[in-house]
Design a protein around this motif. Sequence first.
Motif, PDB file in Angstrom:
ATOM      1  N   MET A 108      35.028  34.447  51.404  1.00 56.07           N
ATOM      2  CA  MET A 108      35.661  35.588  50.752  1.00 56.07           C
ATOM      3  C   MET A 108      34.897  36.880  51.021  1.00 56.07           C
ATOM      4  N   LYS A 109      33.564  36.803  51.039  1.00 58.21           N
ATOM      5  CA  LYS A 109      32.775  37.997  51.330  1.00 58.21           C
ATOM      6  C   LYS A 109      33.003  38.456  52.769  1.00 58.21           C
ATOM      7  N   THR A 110      33.113  37.487  53.673  1.00 54.23           N
ATOM      8  CA  THR A 110      33.372  37.820  55.074  1.00 54.23           C
ATOM      9  C   THR A 110      34.732  38.489  55.224  1.00 54.23           C
ATOM     10  N   LYS A 150      33.292  28.882  50.026  1.00 54.88           N
ATOM     11  CA  LYS A 150      34.358  29.780  49.576  1.00 54.88           C
ATOM     12  C   LYS A 150      33.811  31.183  49.337  1.00 54.88           C
ATOM     13  N   THR A 151      32.627  31.252  48.744  1.00 57.71           N
ATOM     14  CA  THR A 151      32.011  32.554  48.468  1.00 57.71           C
ATOM     15  C   THR A 151      31.711  33.302  49.763  1.00 57.71           C
ATOM     16  N   ILE A 152      31.132  32.597  50.720  1.00 53.11           N
ATOM     17  CA  ILE A 152      30.813  33.220  52.006  1.00 53.11           C
ATOM     18  C   ILE A 152      32.097  33.666  52.715  1.00 53.11           C
ATOM     19  N   SER A 160      29.945  27.417  47.739  1.00 54.41           N
ATOM     20  CA  SER A 160      29.249  28.390  48.599  1.00 54.41           C
ATOM     21  C   SER A 160      30.072  28.768  49.823  1.00 54.41           C
ATOM     22  N   SER A 174      37.940  45.556  55.048  1.00 54.67           N
ATOM     23  CA  SER A 174      37.534  46.942  54.771  1.00 54.67           C
ATOM     24  C   SER A 174      37.260  47.736  56.047  1.00 54.67           C
ATOM     25  N   GLN A 221      37.522  34.185  38.280  1.00 56.87           N
ATOM     26  CA  GLN A 221      36.644  35.352  38.287  1.00 56.87           C
ATOM     27  C   GLN A 221      35.340  35.064  37.552  1.00 56.87           C
ATOM     28  N   VAL A 239      33.129  32.624  39.676  1.00 54.17           N
ATOM     29  CA  VAL A 239      32.489  33.319  40.807  1.00 54.17           C
ATOM     30  C   VAL A 239      31.363  34.204  40.295  1.00 54.17           C
ATOM     31  N   ALA A 265      36.423  40.047  52.892  1.00 51.58           N
ATOM     32  CA  ALA A 265      36.405  41.350  52.226  1.00 51.58           C
ATOM     33  C   ALA A 265      35.819  42.415  53.155  1.00 51.58           C
ATOM     34  N   TYR A 266      34.749  42.062  53.858  1.00 52.74           N
ATOM     35  CA  TYR A 266      34.138  43.001  54.799  1.00 52.74           C
ATOM     36  C   TYR A 266      35.098  43.300  55.947  1.00 52.74           C
TER      37      TYR A 266
END
Length: 458
Positions: free
Chosen positions: A393-395, A389-391, A387, A401, A377, A380, A397-398
């Motif tokens: 995870m954001k994808t 991994k970040t992209i 990068s 939702s 945490q 991040v 998460a969206y």
Amino acid sequence: MKISHAALAEKFIADEPRTDWHDDTLWFVREKRDKAAHGLPEWEQLREWGSQIKDHTLSNLSNYLKEFEEKAKANGIIVHWAGDGDEHNKIIHTIIQKHKIQKIVKSKSMLTEECHLNDYLQEKGIEVVDTDLGERIVQFRKEAPSHIVLPAIHLKREDVSETFHEHLQTEKGNNDPQYLTEAARQHLRDKFVQSELAITGVNFAVAETGGFVVCTNEGNADMGAHTAAVHIACMGFEKIIPKAEHLAVFLRLLARSATGQPITTYSSHFHKPRPGQEMHLVIVDNGRSKQLGREDFRNSLKCIRCAACFNTCPVYRRSGGHSYQTAVAGPIGSILSPNLDMKANADLPFASTLCGSCTNVCPVKINIHEQLWKWRQVIVAEGYADSTKTIGMKTMAYLFSKPSLYRFAGKMGRRMMKAFPFMTNNKFNVWYKQREMPKPPKESFREWYLKNGKINRK
């Protein structure tokens, strides 16, 4: 540029038979630990005592360090304080220059590995001979230790035989462990006899007495310290414990957790220099005070360097210690290393399954897997995560939702995987590299449940 843990692990596991052997060997040590621990009815009580003593010490650290320094000086030990690894190395170099020392032997000390002492002195034209058998083997090979208790655990006897044939002129192809050990013994005995300076680590430093304890199975620390005219002991400040009686707890925990022994073969107590000898003690911070100030991570400083977490970790066992590129590898190293350099070691907390086995075997009850999760945490949040991994995870998460979009994506994904399997079964899919991808299901769980859930509940 530092190579990632994943890339080095991929290189290690390319040799599958060796990977399996490495895995099995470390699990054998883990099983020895279990037998030793289960043989003591009071084992969990010892763990609790060890944890509480360390908690208390860390909460009163400045007082105990002052007390220890006062007692050690009164005993005739010269005490030095080093803010970081470079200062630690300079202090030792100054002592070497003062005495015009040429012959140096060193017992295993992960702190000196952390501070890169050997490299520092080598740049100054000074040779240091590591006297722990495993350390000497990897030193010959110009490798770093891959394990804090078993430095050459990544090598087979055939590897050691080849190394000794090259450096000690042993019989080529003779893989007999007794023969190889005797060759090392004869080689090192000359080094001990000729030594002018002995460098050792410290397992425990006792505030009450000003003395310290060094634990070995080979007696090499004793051989060095008892023959050399100068003895330098190096310790991180977290090695302090309040009273001598507390050693009864930690000595029972350490060996059982490390190698499955009831106690280490040599638990050597040093309180003062012998007549005619000069004894120095270098106490090192090197990021420890910073870790002490991190509430979520401070109790990682309770670590007694037993490596039980290494031996049980499914990631360490199948990726090898060199994949971590740190002096202390494995789960505990993945907590300690980001504190020293978060950017360089940002990948290490992710080199874990978070299975919790490391926490279960820790003799001083460090919540290792929870700290790994918390480091993720922090990393991040600080922007040091990979990068991709970040992209990703954001994808996700969206997508999670938006239920309708998630269901549509799942349906299209299953169809694409069925019609065009090469879309997932390719070298760009990191999951495909080491796994057989499952066949896509005909329907999602939700679709199955809507058709069958009510029927099955009747």
